[in-house]
Structure formats: structure tokens, C-alpha cells
Design a protein around this motif. Structure first.
Motif, short mmCIF file in Angstrom:
data_model
loop_
_atom_site.label_atom_id
_atom_site.label_comp_id
_atom_site.label_asym_id
_atom_site.label_seq_id
_atom_site.Cartn_x
_atom_site.Cartn_y
_atom_site.Cartn_z
N PHE A 160 0.83 -1.20 0.00
CA PHE A 160 0.00 0.00 0.00
C PHE A 160 0.87 1.26 0.00
CE2 PHE A 160 0.62 -1.64 4.30
CZ PHE A 160 1.21 -0.56 4.94
N GLN A 161 2.16 1.08 0.04
CA GLN A 161 3.11 2.19 0.10
C GLN A 161 4.09 2.07 -1.06
OE1 GLN A 161 5.01 2.81 3.98
NE2 GLN A 161 6.97 3.06 2.93
N ALA A 162 4.55 3.21 -1.60
CA ALA A 162 5.57 3.19 -2.65
C ALA A 162 6.31 4.51 -2.65
CB ALA A 162 4.93 2.95 -4.02
N GLY A 163 7.62 4.42 -2.67
CA GLY A 163 8.45 5.62 -2.73
C GLY A 163 9.74 5.33 -3.45
N LYS A 164 10.34 6.36 -4.01
CA LYS A 164 11.64 6.20 -4.66
C LYS A 164 12.63 5.64 -3.66
CE LYS A 164 11.15 10.03 -7.92
NZ LYS A 164 11.66 11.38 -8.26
N GLN A 165 13.40 4.68 -4.10
CA GLN A 165 14.39 4.08 -3.21
C GLN A 165 15.61 4.98 -3.04
OE1 GLN A 165 14.51 0.00 -3.45
NE2 GLN A 165 15.89 -0.23 -1.75
N ASN A 166 15.91 5.80 -4.06
CA ASN A 166 17.07 6.68 -4.02
C ASN A 166 18.32 5.89 -3.64
OD1 ASN A 166 15.30 8.69 -4.65
ND2 ASN A 166 15.49 9.82 -2.75
N ASN A 167 18.75 5.02 -4.56
CA ASN A 167 19.87 4.13 -4.27
C ASN A 167 21.20 4.86 -4.08
OD1 ASN A 167 17.89 2.32 -6.06
ND2 ASN A 167 19.00 1.05 -4.60
N LEU A 168 21.32 6.06 -4.63
CA LEU A 168 22.57 6.81 -4.47
C LEU A 168 22.28 8.22 -3.97
CD1 LEU A 168 24.56 5.79 -7.66
CD2 LEU A 168 25.31 5.45 -5.31
N ASN A 169 22.99 8.62 -2.93
CA ASN A 169 22.92 9.98 -2.41
C ASN A 169 24.30 10.62 -2.57
OD1 ASN A 169 20.15 10.26 -1.30
ND2 ASN A 169 20.79 8.48 -0.11
N ILE A 170 24.30 11.86 -3.07
CA ILE A 170 25.55 12.52 -3.41
C ILE A 170 25.63 13.87 -2.73
CG2 ILE A 170 26.95 13.40 -5.32
CD1 ILE A 170 25.44 11.39 -7.12
N ASP A 171 26.74 14.15 -2.08
CA ASP A 171 26.98 15.46 -1.46
C ASP A 171 27.41 16.42 -2.57
OD1 ASP A 171 27.78 17.69 -0.09
OD2 ASP A 171 28.77 16.57 1.53
N ARG A 172 26.49 17.26 -2.99
CA ARG A 172 26.75 18.14 -4.13
C ARG A 172 27.68 19.31 -3.78
NH1 ARG A 172 26.39 15.23 -8.52
NH2 ARG A 172 24.31 14.39 -8.93
N SER A 173 28.02 19.46 -2.52
CA SER A 173 29.04 20.46 -2.17
C SER A 173 30.44 19.93 -2.49
CB SER A 173 28.96 20.82 -0.69
OG SER A 173 29.33 19.71 0.13
N VAL A 174 30.53 18.63 -2.73
CA VAL A 174 31.81 17.99 -3.04
C VAL A 174 31.84 17.46 -4.47
CG1 VAL A 174 33.40 16.15 -2.36
CG2 VAL A 174 32.05 17.31 -0.60
N VAL A 175 30.75 16.85 -4.89
CA VAL A 175 30.66 16.21 -6.21
C VAL A 175 29.64 16.97 -7.06
CG1 VAL A 175 30.20 14.08 -7.47
CG2 VAL A 175 31.20 13.98 -5.18
N THR A 176 30.07 17.57 -8.12
CA THR A 176 29.16 18.36 -8.95
C THR A 176 28.35 17.45 -9.88
OG1 THR A 176 30.72 18.65 -10.78
CG2 THR A 176 30.84 20.24 -8.95
N ALA A 177 27.26 18.01 -10.40
CA ALA A 177 26.42 17.26 -11.33
C ALA A 177 27.17 16.95 -12.63
CB ALA A 177 25.15 18.05 -11.64
#
Length: 372
Positions: A160-177
């Protein structure tokens, strides 16, 4: 003598009105029948007097489940807080003793549910127990009603629930897009030793390796584990501490709600989930799936609980208190940053379903061999 056009029109209107009244009467009769049937189910449940539910140890989820007491005060709710391993041990013990002491379970399910528990007869079909029209119809649910079943037969375990798993989190202050904007970038040698992940050899560790195996192939998933030398966190708490401290710029294993909690505390301000196209978007039911244990001791009370729990008011409380997203489209997301579009849900991947159960098990074995 021929009737005038106006008289023909009047007669046509009269016939149409009579048909509409007849149809309306049929609809009202059906509605009354449904209401009467439900009243009988509730009366039988009150006669049983109790429903026994196993559910998450997490307090907000417990509070949402305990809302049943207010909705149906004549049915006692006995709630047993369990982890997935504790639930496995409890039901294994009950079945060995040929006992059936639990009615309903609300929990997260993985491959063992499909390869062991359902074949062993732990669950009865929940589908026949879902009888309320506002619950069993397609319109309230993301992807339609049937899309919630995790098992291949669409009978036993309902998400009954569903959400993005977001398998990768990135610190954008260190790693740019520009440096990191797709899954393939995870294999860039410049990130060797700068990635922290929840131990992929353990159950419930997230599905990064499974996603890599599915999207890029088993060899690339193995390469990531062997060549990139990710730092292994043994628990969510350890990984959350590393993210809070900014110890590693790229991490995997924390849920969107865990990252959001850190942000609420003024931590991990620049940590963002990696955007992925719909076909590479992993979604998860988290703790949000429900099953009916076989031979429930209180079948009518179980039916009342299941229909209440999947209704709009109960799902709204679950999402609000648990900081998560119900699949019901008439419920506000509890965590908007992990909300799924219809496209991401239909084209995305869920490694908690029976269809992907073997893939997840293969990924666990791959991780065990690669990290020996």
C-alpha cells in the motif's frame, strides 16, 4: 393516427426516466446490500472481540496502526512490534507447533517471502478479504489496485506504500552534477574509496548492487564492488553518522526519510539523490505491505482491520505519521521528495516483488563472492 414529434419526445423522455429510475434503484439496492454485508462482518468481528497484528517496531507506524482502536472500539487490537527476522522466527515457531496465533502482518517483505513463506503456507489469500468498494477499485491507487500485489499470483502480499528508493545519495558540495549524473559514473576510478554503502551481503541493505546488476549487468556490478572498494557500513546508524559528518561524498543505503530527517536537524544540507530515468528508478514499499496469516484466529476482525487500514483515512495517518508515501492517490505524500509519478511507478523497478526476488538474491550472492 401518427403521434406528433412532441408527444414522441415526451414518451421517449418518460421511458428514459423510467430506465434511469430502475438503474438508480438497482444501484441503491446494491449499495444497501454492500452496507448490510459490511454491517454483518463488523458485527461478527465484534463478536470475535479481538484482532492480533504484527507490525513494525518503528513508533510512528505503530501509532498509525493503533488508530484502529478509535475506529472500532469494540474490537480489541493486540499489536506485536517485530522486525523482519523476529517475524520470521515467530511464525516459524508457531507453524512448527501447528499454532495460528496472528491474524495480520504489516511489514516489509523480501525474497524469502516468495521462495519460502508463501510456498510453506504461511499466508492465506488476502484478496478475498478486501471487500470495501473504495479500497478494491482501481481509481484510488497508483498503477491501479492490482499493481499493489508483490506476489506473482496477486493474492497474498499487498503493498500500500511506494516511494523512490534513491539508491545513491551525493553530497553536491563535493561532487558536482557535471562529474556525476548517471549510474555509470559510479565506476569512475576517481571515486575509488570515496563511496560508503550499507553492507550488500545483509538482508534489508538496500538494492544498489541489484540495480547495478539489472541496469549495467552482473560484471559491472562486480567491478564496482571489487575495483571501487566501497567502504561498508554495518548498520543504518553508522551510515547515517557518516552522511551527517560528510565523511563520504557518495553513499547508498539510507532511505529518503532518513536523509530528510538529517536535513531537518541541519545536517547533510547538500546531499541529494541521483536523478534517474523512469526505467532506472527503483521504488520500494518499505515497511508498507500487508499480509493475512493462514487460518487467522479472528477472520472477521482481520477483514475489518484490512479494509480499515487500506482506506483513505487510515492511509493518510500512516503517510503523515510515518513520513512516507501511500499508493493511494487521494492521500497527501508524507515525503514529497520520494513521491512517484505514474510513469516512474509503471516503468520503474521494485526488487521487493516476486518477479525480481531471484534478481535480488543473485545480487546478494554476487556481493558475498566479490567482498570475500
Amino acid at each position: 393516427m401518427t403521434s406528433s414529434p412532441s408527444r414522441q419526445l415526451t414518451r421517449r423522455h418518460a421511458l428514459a426516466l423510467a430506465a434511469a429510475v430502475a438503474l438508480s434503484g438497482t444501484g441503491l439496492a446494491a449499495h444497501a446490500q454492500t452496507a448490510n454485508d459490511w454491517a454483518r462482518i463488523v458485527a461478527a468481528a465484534e463478536q470475535e472481540g479481538e484482532v492480533i497484528v504484527a507490525g513494525p517496531v518503528i513508533q510512528p507506524y505503530r501509532e498509525a496502526i493503533e488508530g484502529f482502536r478509535k475506529a472500532y472500539p469494540k474490537i480489541k487490537l493486540e499489536f506485536n512490534a517485530v522486525t523482519s527476522p523476529a517475524f520470521d522466527a515467530r511464525i516459524s515457531s508457531e507453524r512448527r507447533a501447528n499454532k495460528h496465533l496472528t491474524d495480520v502482518v504489516v511489514l516489509g517483505f523480501s525474497g524469502a517471502a516468495f521462495t519460502q513463506q508463501i510456498p510453506a503456507g504461511w499466508f492465506d489469500p488476502i484478496r478475498p478479504f478486501i471487500v470495501q468498494p473504495d479500497v478494491r477499485s482501481d481509481s484510488p491507487w497508483l498503477g491501479g489496485f492490482d499493481a499493489g500485489f508483490l506476489d506473482a499470483k496477486k493474492q497474498y502480499l499487498y503493498a500500500f506504500q511506494a516511494g523512490k528508493q534513491n539508491n545513491l545519495n551525493i553530497d553536491r558540495s563535493v561532487v558536482t552534477a557535471a562529474e556525476f549524473n548517471k549510474l555509470e559514473d559510479l565506476l569512475d576510478p576517481k571515486w575509488r574509496g570515496k563511496i560508503a554503502i550499507l553492507d550488500p551481503r545483509q538482508r534489508g541493505s538496500g538494492h544498489l548492487v541489484t540495480l547495478l546488476q539489472t541496469a549495467l549487468g552482473a560484471e559491472q556490478a562486480r567491478r564496482f564492488l571489487v575495483e571501487q572498494k566501497p567502504v561498508i557500513a554495518s548498520s543504518n546508524r553508522q551510515l547515517a553518522d557518516w552522511v551527517a559528518q560528510g565523511a563520504y561524498p557518495i553513499t547508498s543505503g539510507l532511505s529518503p526519510s532518513e536523509v530528510a530527517t538529517l536535513k531537518e536537524q541541519g545536517l547533510a544540507k547538500d546531499v541529494q539523490a541521483l536523478d534517474t530515468p523512469p526505467e532506472r528508478t527503483a521504488w520500494t514499499p518499505g515497511w508498507g505491505a500487508i499480509g493475512l496469516l493462514s487460518q487467522p484466529p479472528h477472520p472477521n476482525a482481520a477483514k475489518v482491520f484490512i479494509n480499515w487500514f487500506l482506506s483513505q483515512p487510515a492511509q493518510a495517518e500512516w503517510a503523515r505519521l510515518g513520513f512516507v508515501n501511500s499508493r493511494r492517490k487521494d492521500v497527501q505524500p508524507g515525503l514529497p521528495i520520494s513521491a512517484l509519478s505514474e510513469e516512474a511507478f509503471s516503468k520503474g523497478l521494485s526488487f521487493n516483488t516476486e518477479g525480481h526476488a531471484q534478481t535480488a538474491l543473485d545480487a546478494t550472492e554476487l556481493a558475498k563472492k566479490a567482498l570475500q
